[in-house]
Scaffold this active site. Sequence first.
Site, mmCIF file in Angstrom:
data_model
loop_
_atom_site.group_PDB
_atom_site.id
_atom_site.type_symbol
_atom_site.label_atom_id
_atom_site.label_comp_id
_atom_site.label_asym_id
_atom_site.label_seq_id
_atom_site.Cartn_x
_atom_site.Cartn_y
_atom_site.Cartn_z
ATOM 1 C CB SER A 54 -0.952 -0.034 1.199
ATOM 2 O OG SER A 54 -1.942 0.961 1.094
ATOM 3 C CG ASP A 112 -3.830 -3.479 -3.965
ATOM 4 O OD1 ASP A 112 -3.859 -3.489 -5.201
ATOM 5 O OD2 ASP A 112 -4.823 -3.206 -3.264
ATOM 6 C CG HIS A 149 -5.412 -2.513 0.193
ATOM 7 N ND1 HIS A 149 -4.768 -2.176 -0.975
ATOM 8 C CD2 HIS A 149 -4.848 -1.721 1.170
ATOM 9 C CE1 HIS A 149 -3.882 -1.222 -0.741
ATOM 10 N NE2 HIS A 149 -3.895 -0.937 0.556
#
Length: 341
Positions: free
Chosen positions: A184, A208, A273
């Site tokens: 992330s 991600d 996610h």
Amino acid sequence: MKTFVLLAFVALAASAYALEESERVNGENGWYVPQQDGSFEWVDMDVAEEWMDAQERMEDRGLTTVPVNFYLYTKSNPTKGKSIKATAKSIDASNFNADHPTRFVIHGWTQSYVNSMNKDIRDAWLSKGDYNIIVVDWARARSVDYATSVMAVAKTGKKVAAMANFLKDYRGMSFDNLYFIGHSLGAHVAGYAGKNADGQVHTIVGLDPALPLFSYNKPNKRLNSDDAWYVESIQTNGGTLGFLKPIGKGAFYPNGGKSQPGCIADVTGACSHGRSTTYYAEAVAQDNFGTIKCNDYENAVAKECGSTYSSVRMGADTNAYMVAGDFYVPVNSKAPFGMIN
């Protein structure tokens, strides 16, 4: 503080004239920015970028601090991390071994070095042999305000690069077998680490990579395929919390890259996610994610890449030498998630 409040007020006032919901395209003309409670607030791109430019100037003037700590795990201390600093005394007192490959692992928003993704990825690599696993803990990731965490990404990446540079200069650590692995916001930290390393890092793996407040059209301010010799992205919540367009030289789209099977009622996207970290740890340990080569990322998202498996495995240590392009990745709804072809 007064400057910060004023800027926040201006941004809030400008948002009153935000685009109509029907006109909004996340990541194209604005962002749905995640909130601590799991909700999202829309911010037009011009408003957000004006605010971020102002905040960046404050960061550059040293008005905010960016604490970053490093914890080393090896075969000799696989479960209890040793806090290390970029000093001879600290490294000499640790189990760091420059003859072994090194992996930096970088968490995302709201997380810390004790988050489960760090343990999973650490254990996966140590199950494969002797490695220096350095887990990065960056305190600004735990800001209640997502935007504040975003503003710390660049400086955090520079501090990760500084540690890598020190290990290279002092202990002779090779960049030829160095990986930065980030989830992330941590994926963009990894990108900035690559940008600021004294030499080309071998591999960056973006799990991600975060979309909100990052523009695809500004690669110098996010993870991009030039930040290392090889950049791999595993994209599992594209268009919501993560990028949908390909970020890496090798871009992998499990289940089409938007949502993941087994993530029931995943309204916020948090489950999908987070699956990127789970998939990657399993891929390292088991090498079991078969892939199908696609013509482009749109085909991968639409799951229209045919049914012929390629020789490429998602997350494989050998990908740097053979992979480029976009890949659809079939996955199971529960562990083991990988489908061996």
